[in-house]
Design a protein around this motif. Structure first.
Motif, PDB file in Angstrom:
ATOM      1  N   MET A  62      54.142  42.890 124.885  1.00 16.48           N
ATOM      2  CA  MET A  62      55.463  43.622 124.085  1.00 16.48           C
ATOM      3  C   MET A  62      56.296  44.715 125.123  1.00 16.48           C
ATOM      4  O   MET A  62      56.650  45.532 124.596  1.00 16.48           O
ATOM      5  CB  MET A  62      54.972  44.376 122.943  1.00 16.48           C
ATOM      6  N   TYR A  63      56.300  44.189 126.402  1.00 19.42           N
ATOM      7  CA  TYR A  63      57.028  45.019 127.226  1.00 19.42           C
ATOM      8  C   TYR A  63      58.604  45.310 126.949  1.00 19.42           C
ATOM      9  O   TYR A  63      59.306  44.545 126.399  1.00 19.42           O
ATOM     10  CB  TYR A  63      57.285  44.287 128.623  1.00 19.42           C
ATOM     11  N   GLY A  64      58.878  46.724 126.770  1.00 18.55           N
ATOM     12  CA  GLY A  64      60.051  47.126 126.212  1.00 18.55           C
ATOM     13  C   GLY A  64      60.141  47.356 124.896  1.00 18.55           C
ATOM     14  O   GLY A  64      61.373  47.792 124.245  1.00 18.55           O
ATOM     15  N   PHE A  65      59.142  47.142 124.020  1.00 15.38           N
ATOM     16  CA  PHE A  65      59.077  47.408 122.564  1.00 15.38           C
ATOM     17  C   PHE A  65      58.059  48.337 122.118  1.00 15.38           C
ATOM     18  O   PHE A  65      57.146  47.666 121.560  1.00 15.38           O
ATOM     19  CB  PHE A  65      59.042  46.011 121.868  1.00 15.38           C
ATOM     20  N   LYS A  66      57.991  49.325 122.472  1.00 20.05           N
ATOM     21  CA  LYS A  66      56.972  50.184 122.056  1.00 20.05           C
ATOM     22  C   LYS A  66      56.602  50.439 120.852  1.00 20.05           C
ATOM     23  O   LYS A  66      55.544  50.594 120.485  1.00 20.05           O
ATOM     24  CB  LYS A  66      57.377  51.773 122.758  1.00 20.05           C
ATOM     25  N   ASP A  91      56.940  43.148 108.064  1.00 19.87           N
ATOM     26  CA  ASP A  91      58.289  43.413 107.777  1.00 19.87           C
ATOM     27  C   ASP A  91      58.873  44.662 108.885  1.00 19.87           C
ATOM     28  O   ASP A  91      60.232  44.485 109.555  1.00 19.87           O
ATOM     29  CB  ASP A  91      58.920  43.871 106.515  1.00 19.87           C
ATOM     30  N   GLN A  92      57.973  45.784 109.189  1.00 21.96           N
ATOM     31  CA  GLN A  92      58.413  46.791 110.003  1.00 21.96           C
ATOM     32  C   GLN A  92      58.225  46.194 111.453  1.00 21.96           C
ATOM     33  O   GLN A  92      59.297  46.695 112.353  1.00 21.96           O
ATOM     34  CB  GLN A  92      57.536  47.812 109.868  1.00 21.96           C
ATOM     35  N   LEU A  93      57.313  45.374 111.841  1.00 21.33           N
ATOM     36  CA  LEU A  93      57.369  44.716 113.090  1.00 21.33           C
ATOM     37  C   LEU A  93      58.632  44.018 113.187  1.00 21.33           C
ATOM     38  O   LEU A  93      59.042  43.967 114.464  1.00 21.33           O
ATOM     39  CB  LEU A  93      56.078  44.160 113.167  1.00 21.33           C
ATOM     40  N   ALA A 103      61.378  46.002 114.310  1.00 20.87           N
ATOM     41  CA  ALA A 103      61.564  46.588 115.388  1.00 20.87           C
ATOM     42  C   ALA A 103      61.805  45.867 116.565  1.00 20.87           C
ATOM     43  O   ALA A 103      62.014  46.169 117.685  1.00 20.87           O
ATOM     44  CB  ALA A 103      59.929  47.081 115.716  1.00 20.87           C
ATOM     45  N   LEU A 104      61.771  44.514 116.382  1.00 21.40           N
ATOM     46  CA  LEU A 104      62.137  43.589 117.562  1.00 21.40           C
ATOM     47  C   LEU A 104      63.579  43.275 117.686  1.00 21.40           C
ATOM     48  O   LEU A 104      64.281  42.875 116.430  1.00 21.40           O
ATOM     49  CB  LEU A 104      61.282  42.268 117.452  1.00 21.40           C
ATOM     50  N   TYR A 129      64.539  38.154 119.767  1.00 19.25           N
ATOM     51  CA  TYR A 129      63.038  37.813 119.504  1.00 19.25           C
ATOM     52  C   TYR A 129      62.711  38.028 118.023  1.00 19.25           C
ATOM     53  O   TYR A 129      61.906  37.768 117.632  1.00 19.25           O
ATOM     54  CB  TYR A 129      62.104  38.841 120.336  1.00 19.25           C
ATOM     55  N   ARG A 130      63.773  38.760 117.119  1.00 16.97           N
ATOM     56  CA  ARG A 130      63.540  38.944 115.720  1.00 16.97           C
ATOM     57  C   ARG A 130      63.443  37.423 115.170  1.00 16.97           C
ATOM     58  O   ARG A 130      64.022  36.515 115.448  1.00 16.97           O
ATOM     59  CB  ARG A 130      64.712  39.662 115.121  1.00 16.97           C
TER      60      ARG A 130
END
Length: 47
Positions: free
Chosen positions: A1-5, A32-34, A37-38, A42-43
């Motif tokens: 998940m590089y770049g998506f803390k 849903d939150q995940l 966050a993308l 990538y969503r």
């Protein structure tokens, strides 16, 4: 998940729920939150 803390933290939490077999509505909220966050592309495309 590089770049998506934030997504990394949420993904680890989702994995933990699966590992414990703790499936329920709270898991759907985390997913849903995940998804939110993308960043695109990538969503999820299945909304």
């Amino acid at each position: 998940m590089y770049g998506f803390k934030e997504a990394k933290v949420l993904a680890l939490e989702v994995e933990g729920y699966f590992d414990r077999g703790a499936l329920g509505p709270h898991l759907a909220l985390l997913i849903d939150q995940l998804d939110a966050a993308l960043a695109p592309p990538y969503r999820s495309r299945f909304r």
